[in-house]
Design a protein around this motif. Structure first.
Motif, mmCIF file in Angstrom:
data_model
loop_
_atom_site.group_PDB
_atom_site.id
_atom_site.type_symbol
_atom_site.label_atom_id
_atom_site.label_comp_id
_atom_site.label_asym_id
_atom_site.label_seq_id
_atom_site.Cartn_x
_atom_site.Cartn_y
_atom_site.Cartn_z
ATOM 1 N N PHE A 1 1.799 -49.905 -50.039
ATOM 2 C CA PHE A 1 0.943 -50.167 -48.721
ATOM 3 C C PHE A 1 0.980 -51.047 -47.787
ATOM 4 N N LEU A 2 0.607 -52.523 -47.965
ATOM 5 C CA LEU A 2 0.966 -53.384 -47.050
ATOM 6 C C LEU A 2 2.622 -53.223 -45.528
ATOM 7 N N LEU A 3 3.633 -52.273 -46.902
ATOM 8 C CA LEU A 3 5.022 -52.368 -46.149
ATOM 9 C C LEU A 3 4.656 -50.821 -45.212
ATOM 10 N N SER A 4 3.507 -49.959 -45.604
ATOM 11 C CA SER A 4 3.906 -49.118 -45.137
ATOM 12 C C SER A 4 2.840 -48.375 -43.520
ATOM 13 N N ARG A 5 2.134 -49.946 -43.876
ATOM 14 C CA ARG A 5 0.580 -49.379 -43.250
ATOM 15 C C ARG A 5 0.712 -51.488 -42.167
ATOM 16 N N PRO A 6 0.389 -51.479 -41.654
ATOM 17 C CA PRO A 6 0.157 -53.017 -41.388
ATOM 18 C C PRO A 6 -1.300 -53.696 -41.258
ATOM 19 N N MET A 7 -2.185 -52.062 -41.305
ATOM 20 C CA MET A 7 -3.306 -52.567 -42.160
ATOM 21 C C MET A 7 -4.085 -51.338 -42.566
ATOM 22 N N THR A 8 -4.355 -51.280 -43.929
ATOM 23 C CA THR A 8 -4.923 -50.171 -44.493
ATOM 24 C C THR A 8 -6.498 -50.457 -44.124
ATOM 25 N N PHE A 9 -7.019 -48.884 -45.086
ATOM 26 C CA PHE A 9 -7.946 -48.539 -44.257
ATOM 27 C C PHE A 9 -8.287 -47.320 -44.926
ATOM 28 N N GLY A 10 -9.680 -47.937 -45.807
ATOM 29 C CA GLY A 10 -10.121 -46.919 -47.055
ATOM 30 C C GLY A 10 -11.142 -46.369 -46.707
ATOM 31 N N VAL A 11 -11.889 -45.302 -47.541
ATOM 32 C CA VAL A 11 -13.087 -44.831 -47.921
ATOM 33 C C VAL A 11 -13.908 -44.875 -49.355
ATOM 34 N N ARG A 12 -15.121 -45.400 -49.114
ATOM 35 C CA ARG A 12 -15.958 -45.201 -50.838
ATOM 36 C C ARG A 12 -17.152 -44.308 -50.266
ATOM 37 N N ALA A 13 -17.674 -43.844 -51.057
ATOM 38 C CA ALA A 13 -18.787 -43.257 -51.007
ATOM 39 C C ALA A 13 -19.876 -43.626 -52.509
ATOM 40 N N ILE A 14 -21.147 -44.058 -51.726
ATOM 41 C CA ILE A 14 -22.512 -43.851 -52.979
ATOM 42 C C ILE A 14 -22.373 -42.013 -52.930
ATOM 43 N N VAL A 15 -22.315 -41.849 -53.927
ATOM 44 C CA VAL A 15 -23.105 -40.119 -53.850
ATOM 45 C C VAL A 15 -24.158 -40.547 -54.870
ATOM 46 N N HIS A 16 -25.201 -40.015 -53.892
ATOM 47 C CA HIS A 16 -26.338 -40.212 -54.449
ATOM 48 C C HIS A 16 -26.915 -38.476 -54.655
ATOM 49 N N ASP A 17 -26.867 -38.219 -55.855
ATOM 50 C CA ASP A 17 -28.012 -37.504 -57.147
ATOM 51 C C ASP A 17 -29.538 -37.859 -56.648
ATOM 52 N N ARG A 18 -30.431 -37.361 -55.645
ATOM 53 C CA ARG A 18 -31.468 -37.404 -55.510
ATOM 54 C C ARG A 18 -32.573 -36.929 -56.397
ATOM 55 N N ASN A 19 -32.014 -36.187 -57.079
ATOM 56 C CA ASN A 19 -33.009 -35.796 -58.489
ATOM 57 C C ASN A 19 -32.647 -36.393 -59.646
ATOM 58 N N GLY A 20 -32.852 -36.779 -60.133
ATOM 59 C CA GLY A 20 -32.855 -38.669 -60.643
ATOM 60 C C GLY A 20 -32.191 -39.233 -60.270
ATOM 61 N N HIS A 21 -32.484 -40.256 -59.057
ATOM 62 C CA HIS A 21 -32.015 -41.112 -58.585
ATOM 63 C C HIS A 21 -30.694 -41.712 -59.452
ATOM 64 N N LYS A 22 -29.780 -40.362 -59.034
ATOM 65 C CA LYS A 22 -28.299 -41.102 -60.032
ATOM 66 C C LYS A 22 -27.624 -41.353 -58.907
ATOM 67 N N VAL A 23 -26.511 -42.252 -58.963
ATOM 68 C CA VAL A 23 -24.690 -42.341 -58.105
ATOM 69 C C VAL A 23 -23.820 -41.621 -58.952
ATOM 70 N N PHE A 24 -22.773 -41.287 -58.962
ATOM 71 C CA PHE A 24 -20.712 -40.741 -58.841
ATOM 72 C C PHE A 24 -21.072 -42.162 -58.915
ATOM 73 N N LEU A 25 -20.263 -42.547 -60.268
ATOM 74 C CA LEU A 25 -19.086 -43.697 -59.987
ATOM 75 C C LEU A 25 -17.928 -43.444 -61.171
ATOM 76 N N ILE A 26 -16.866 -43.959 -60.923
ATOM 77 C CA ILE A 26 -15.600 -43.672 -61.826
ATOM 78 C C ILE A 26 -15.158 -44.543 -61.997
ATOM 79 N N ARG A 27 -13.913 -44.314 -62.975
ATOM 80 C CA ARG A 27 -13.137 -45.599 -64.200
ATOM 81 C C ARG A 27 -12.156 -45.009 -63.432
ATOM 82 N N HIS A 28 -10.935 -46.054 -63.295
ATOM 83 C CA HIS A 28 -9.641 -46.040 -62.538
ATOM 84 C C HIS A 28 -9.074 -46.161 -63.916
#
Length: 162
Positions: free
Chosen positions: A23-50
Motif C-alpha cells: 500500500f505504501l508503494l501503490s498509494r501516497p496515503m492510506t485511508f481506511g474505514v472501521r465501524a463500531i457495529v452496535h447492537d442496541r439490544n443487549g448493548h453489544k459490539v461486533f469484533l473480529i480477530r484476524h
C-alpha cells in the motif's frame, strides 16, 4: 496487559509488513474505514480477530481506488461479518493511525441499523468474529479498539490518533 502482546511477530509480522509495504508503494496515503457495529439490544459490539495480526478489532479495512468510504465500509462489513447496512452509518471521528504507517488515516463510523444474514465463518482473513457485551469484551481486545469504544459510549475525549 502489555502492549508487546499486540506486536506483529514471525510470519504474521512479515505478512503485515508486506501488506502495508504494497500500500505504501501503490498509494501516497492510506485511508481506511472501521465501524463500531452496535447492537442496541443487549448493548453489544461486533469484533473480529484476524489471522495475521493479534487481538480483537473493530471491523473495517482500506478504501480502494474509485471507492467511497461508505462503499468500502459496506464491503468490509459484508466480507468480515456478513453484515449489511440498513441505514447510512454515522461518521464518528477521524484518526491518524501512526502505528500502521506514517501515512495511514482511519474514518470511524457508528453502525446501529444493520442486518446479519448469517454468523461469520472463519476464513483465510478472519479467524473469529462475533458480538460481545460492552462489559465483557475479549481479553485480547486491542487498546485502540477499547479507546474508540470508550469515546463512543463512555464520554472519553476523542483522540486524533488511533
Amino acid at each position: 496487559m502489555k502492549a508487546d502482546v499486540f506486536r506483529q511477530t514471525g510470519w504474521r509480522g512479515v505478512r503485515a509488513k508486506l501488506f502495508h509495504g504494497y500500500f505504501l508503494l501503490s498509494r501516497p496515503m492510506t485511508f481506511g474505514v472501521r465501524a463500531i457495529v452496535h447492537d442496541r439490544n443487549g448493548h453489544k459490539v461486533f469484533l473480529i480477530r484476524h489471522t495475521y495480526v493479534p487481538g480483537w478489532h473493530l471491523p473495517g479495512g482500506g478504501v480502494e481506488k474509485g471507492e467511497t468510504a461508505f462503499q468500502a465500509l459496506a464491503r468490509e462489513l459484508a466480507e468480515e461479518g456478513n453484515l449489511q447496512l440498513v441505514a447510512p452509518p454515522l461518521l464518528r471521528s477521524l484518526h491518524f493511525n501512526r502505528h500502521a504507517s506514517p501515512r495511514d488515516h482511519v474514518a470511524l463510523f457508528l453502525v446501529e441499523d444493520f442486518r446479519q444474514h448469517a454468523a461469520k465463518i472463519a476464513d483465510h482473513e478472519i479467524a473469529e468474529a462475533g458480538f460481545f457485551a460492552m462489559d465483557d469484551l475479549p481479553e485480547m481486545t486491542t487498546p485502540g479498539t477499547r479507546r474508540r469504544l470508550a469515546e463512543a459510549f463512555d464520554g472519553a475525549p476523542i483522540s486524533e490518533y488511533w
